[in-house]
Design a protein around this motif. Structure first.
Motif, PDB file in Angstrom:
ATOM      1  N   UNK B 121      44.806  63.342  -0.606  1.00 18.25           N
ATOM      2  CA  UNK B 121      43.840  62.250  -0.442  1.00 18.25           C
ATOM      3  C   UNK B 121      42.700  62.564   0.532  1.00 18.25           C
ATOM      4  N   UNK B 122      42.952  63.146   1.719  1.00 14.30           N
ATOM      5  CA  UNK B 122      41.828  63.465   2.614  1.00 14.30           C
ATOM      6  C   UNK B 122      40.862  64.483   2.021  1.00 14.30           C
ATOM      7  N   UNK B 123      41.406  65.457   1.309  1.00 18.65           N
ATOM      8  CA  UNK B 123      40.557  66.488   0.689  1.00 18.65           C
ATOM      9  C   UNK B 123      39.619  65.865  -0.331  1.00 18.65           C
ATOM     10  N   UNK B 124      40.184  65.016  -1.201  1.00 19.78           N
ATOM     11  CA  UNK B 124      39.375  64.370  -2.235  1.00 19.78           C
ATOM     12  C   UNK B 124      38.335  63.461  -1.596  1.00 19.78           C
ATOM     13  N   UNK B 125      38.758  62.719  -0.548  1.00 16.92           N
ATOM     14  CA  UNK B 125      37.814  61.822   0.121  1.00 16.92           C
ATOM     15  C   UNK B 125      36.670  62.607   0.722  1.00 16.92           C
ATOM     16  N   UNK B 126      36.982  63.773   1.319  1.00 22.89           N
ATOM     17  CA  UNK B 126      35.908  64.546   1.937  1.00 22.89           C
ATOM     18  C   UNK B 126      34.989  65.128   0.883  1.00 22.89           C
ATOM     19  N   UNK B 127      35.539  65.519  -0.282  1.00 24.55           N
ATOM     20  CA  UNK B 127      34.673  66.019  -1.357  1.00 24.55           C
ATOM     21  C   UNK B 127      33.713  64.929  -1.806  1.00 24.55           C
ATOM     22  N   UNK B 201      31.949  73.242 -13.715  1.00 23.49           N
ATOM     23  CA  UNK B 201      31.908  72.220 -12.662  1.00 23.49           C
ATOM     24  C   UNK B 201      30.650  72.358 -11.823  1.00 23.49           C
ATOM     25  N   UNK B 202      30.358  73.616 -11.424  1.00 31.66           N
ATOM     26  CA  UNK B 202      29.188  73.843 -10.581  1.00 31.66           C
ATOM     27  C   UNK B 202      27.908  73.497 -11.326  1.00 31.66           C
ATOM     28  N   UNK B 203      27.803  73.943 -12.587  1.00 27.73           N
ATOM     29  CA  UNK B 203      26.570  73.703 -13.331  1.00 27.73           C
ATOM     30  C   UNK B 203      26.364  72.227 -13.611  1.00 27.73           C
ATOM     31  N   UNK B 204      27.456  71.522 -13.872  1.00 27.15           N
ATOM     32  CA  UNK B 204      27.322  70.087 -14.180  1.00 27.15           C
ATOM     33  C   UNK B 204      26.712  69.343 -12.996  1.00 27.15           C
ATOM     34  N   UNK B 205      27.314  69.567 -11.827  1.00 26.98           N
ATOM     35  CA  UNK B 205      26.834  68.846 -10.651  1.00 26.98           C
ATOM     36  C   UNK B 205      25.395  69.243 -10.297  1.00 26.98           C
ATOM     37  N   UNK B 206      25.174  70.549 -10.273  1.00 29.95           N
ATOM     38  CA  UNK B 206      23.858  71.049  -9.855  1.00 29.95           C
ATOM     39  C   UNK B 206      22.787  70.668 -10.855  1.00 29.95           C
ATOM     40  N   UNK B 268      33.027  64.961  -9.865  1.00 36.42           N
ATOM     41  CA  UNK B 268      33.495  66.227  -9.284  1.00 36.42           C
ATOM     42  C   UNK B 268      34.892  66.044  -8.696  1.00 36.42           C
ATOM     43  N   UNK B 269      35.078  64.941  -7.957  1.00 32.14           N
ATOM     44  CA  UNK B 269      36.394  64.686  -7.362  1.00 32.14           C
ATOM     45  C   UNK B 269      37.445  64.451  -8.437  1.00 32.14           C
ATOM     46  N   UNK B 270      37.040  63.707  -9.476  1.00 37.22           N
ATOM     47  CA  UNK B 270      37.977  63.381 -10.565  1.00 37.22           C
ATOM     48  C   UNK B 270      38.434  64.660 -11.267  1.00 37.22           C
ATOM     49  N   UNK B 271      37.468  65.556 -11.552  1.00 42.24           N
ATOM     50  CA  UNK B 271      37.822  66.805 -12.237  1.00 42.24           C
ATOM     51  C   UNK B 271      38.710  67.667 -11.356  1.00 42.24           C
ATOM     52  N   UNK B 272      38.402  67.686 -10.037  1.00 44.43           N
ATOM     53  CA  UNK B 272      39.256  68.431  -9.112  1.00 44.43           C
ATOM     54  C   UNK B 272      40.693  67.934  -9.202  1.00 44.43           C
ATOM     55  N   UNK B 273      40.833  66.598  -9.169  1.00 48.63           N
ATOM     56  CA  UNK B 273      42.181  66.020  -9.220  1.00 48.63           C
ATOM     57  C   UNK B 273      42.879  66.383 -10.526  1.00 48.63           C
ATOM     58  N   UNK B 274      42.106  66.263 -11.636  1.00 49.36           N
ATOM     59  CA  UNK B 274      42.732  66.507 -12.933  1.00 49.36           C
ATOM     60  C   UNK B 274      43.164  67.958 -13.084  1.00 49.36           C
ATOM     61  N   UNK B 275      42.268  68.877 -12.673  1.00 49.70           N
ATOM     62  CA  UNK B 275      42.592  70.295 -12.840  1.00 49.70           C
ATOM     63  C   UNK B 275      43.758  70.700 -11.950  1.00 49.70           C
ATOM     64  N   UNK B 276      43.723  70.239 -10.678  1.00 48.80           N
ATOM     65  CA  UNK B 276      44.782  70.661  -9.750  1.00 48.80           C
ATOM     66  C   UNK B 276      46.132  70.100 -10.181  1.00 48.80           C
TER      67      UNK B 276
END
Lengths: 94, 306
Positions: B121-127, B201-206, B268-276
């Motif tokens: 949770x802290x990691x996702x919140x900071x992202x 992920x990088x290209x989408x956000x950027x 970005x946070x959602x994809x991080x959660x899903x992939x991890x």
């Protein structure tokens, strides 16, 4: 020389325009997604919150290919002409 | 109700200043390094300083790096301000707001990643915070660090390392075998799709943040030309006044800068959660661990019987 530089600039602009044809795909896909989400909300109005958030998420992911095309187009307009003209000048100069 | 002590108020004020000061510093740097120019131009991050005597290649400090450091300081002070003077029983507005944020984040992570990853949770919140505040920096006219592929690429690389770590935790053999599915010939394709995860992920956000900037600038330039054509014949000050540029770019900015930035941070946070969480099937893992344990026990019992 001028002809070659003009050719490079023109082709970069053409390429950028052609790359943005990829915008069709995300447009159709997102339209489908939103249509289905509207149907789902119409059928079950109480699930509006979760349907909306899932739809936004899916839309953003469907957008990815369009974003790729956009990045290519931006590179072709702002980065590539400079680089190609520099290469040309170096080759012609040598 | 107890009045706050003078030291407490002083610390509060100091933290608020620490929140705002990085933005002021960023604006100052921007003013100092931007060369005076006519009209509107689209440029990448400006180079602030270059260290020449580096072993591999010159180390370049760009505007986007500095801005992201400043935003980190700003968010750090925000967190300190929120946690300043918290008590076991919430009685201030500040602590209620903080608890609401933490509960929301815990709920999000628990819903999407499951029990095993509750510590994420802290990691996702900071992202989310870093991404959203970085993108929102362009409201102050600063260069948003997220419209630089290097910054977002770094985050995506971090996520990729996390994914690979959790896949390896499942067992190295399991990880290698995952590439040869459904058949061995598709292994190169699986390898490509593995690498495509952080890249996309990088290209989408950027791309989203950059496209907002580019489209806003193009529309503003177009409106400038249009108002010149329509009202350029008026004498003096009236002819130069940007009639059409008032208000219309602000609508675009509301969509691209505010809505899109927050949405991209969330995604970005959602994809991080899903992939991890997808990389590590926790139930399966524990089942296999249990099986191994049982096997060991049974063999031991057999030996004892013999």
């Amino acid at each position: 020389m001028e002809l070659a530089i003009g050719f490079i600039l023109g082709c970069c602009a053409l390429g950028a325009g052609l790359a943005m044809i990829a915008g069709i795909g995300p447009g159709i896909g997102e339209g489908n997604a939103v249509a289905k989400a509207c149907e789902a909300i119409g059928r079950q109005p109480e699930s509006k919150g979760s349907v909306t958030s899932t739809m936004l998420m899916g839309c953003a992911i469907a957008e990815t290919t369009g974003i790729y095309a956009l990045v290519i187009a931006i590179l072709l307009i702002f980065v590539a002409p400079n680089m190609f003209v520099n290469i040309l000048l170096r080759v012609m100069g040598a | 109700m107890k009045t706050k002590s003078r030291l407490f108020v002083a610390l509060d004020v100091l933290l608020i200043i620490m929140m705002i000061l990085p933005l002021a510093v960023a604006i100052g740097i921007k003013v100092l390094i931007t060369p005076p120019s006519e009209g509107i131009n689209i440029a990448g991050a400006r180079i602030i300083y270059t260290f020449d005597n580096m072993p591999i290649q010159p180390l370049v400090i760009t505007e986007s790096q500095v801005n992201s450091w400043l935003i980190i300081i700003s968010i750090f002070s925000l967190c300190l301000y929120f946690t300043h003077g918290i008590k076991v029983k919430a009685d201030t507005k500040r602590q209620h707001a903080l608890e609401w944020i933490v509960e929301k984040c815990d709920g999000l992570v628990g819903q999407n990643m499951g029990e095993y990853f509750a510590a994420f949770s802290p990691f996702i919140a900071s992202i989310i915070a870093l991404s959203a505040f970085s993108s929102l920096m362009c409201l102050f006219g600063l260069f948003p660090p997220t419209s630089d592929i290097n910054i977002v690429g770094g985050w995506a690389l971090l996520v990729f390392i996390l994914i690979t770590y959790y896949k390896l935790k499942c067992g190295p053999w399991h990880y290698i075998k995952g590439f040869a599915e459904p058949i061995v010939i598709l292994a190169p394709m699986n390898l490509i799709s593995e690498i495509a995860t952080p890249v996309s992920m990088a290209f989408r956000h950027y791309g989203n943040v950059l496209s907002g900037t580019v489209i806003s600038v193009l529309v503003t330039t177009g409106l400038q030309g249009l108002s010149n054509i329509l009202l350029g014949w008026l004498p003096g000050f009236l002819g130069e006044f940007p009639f059409l540029q008032i208000g219309i770019p602000a609508v675009l900015s509301a969509y691209f800068d505010v809505f899109s930035s927050c949405l991209q941070a969330y995604i970005f946070a959602m994809l991080t959660m899903m992939y991890v969480s997808g990389a590590f099937p926790a139930e399966d893992y524990f089942k296999r661990k249990e099986k191994k344990k049982n096997k060991k026990i049974t063999t031991k019992e057999k030996l004892e019987v013999i």
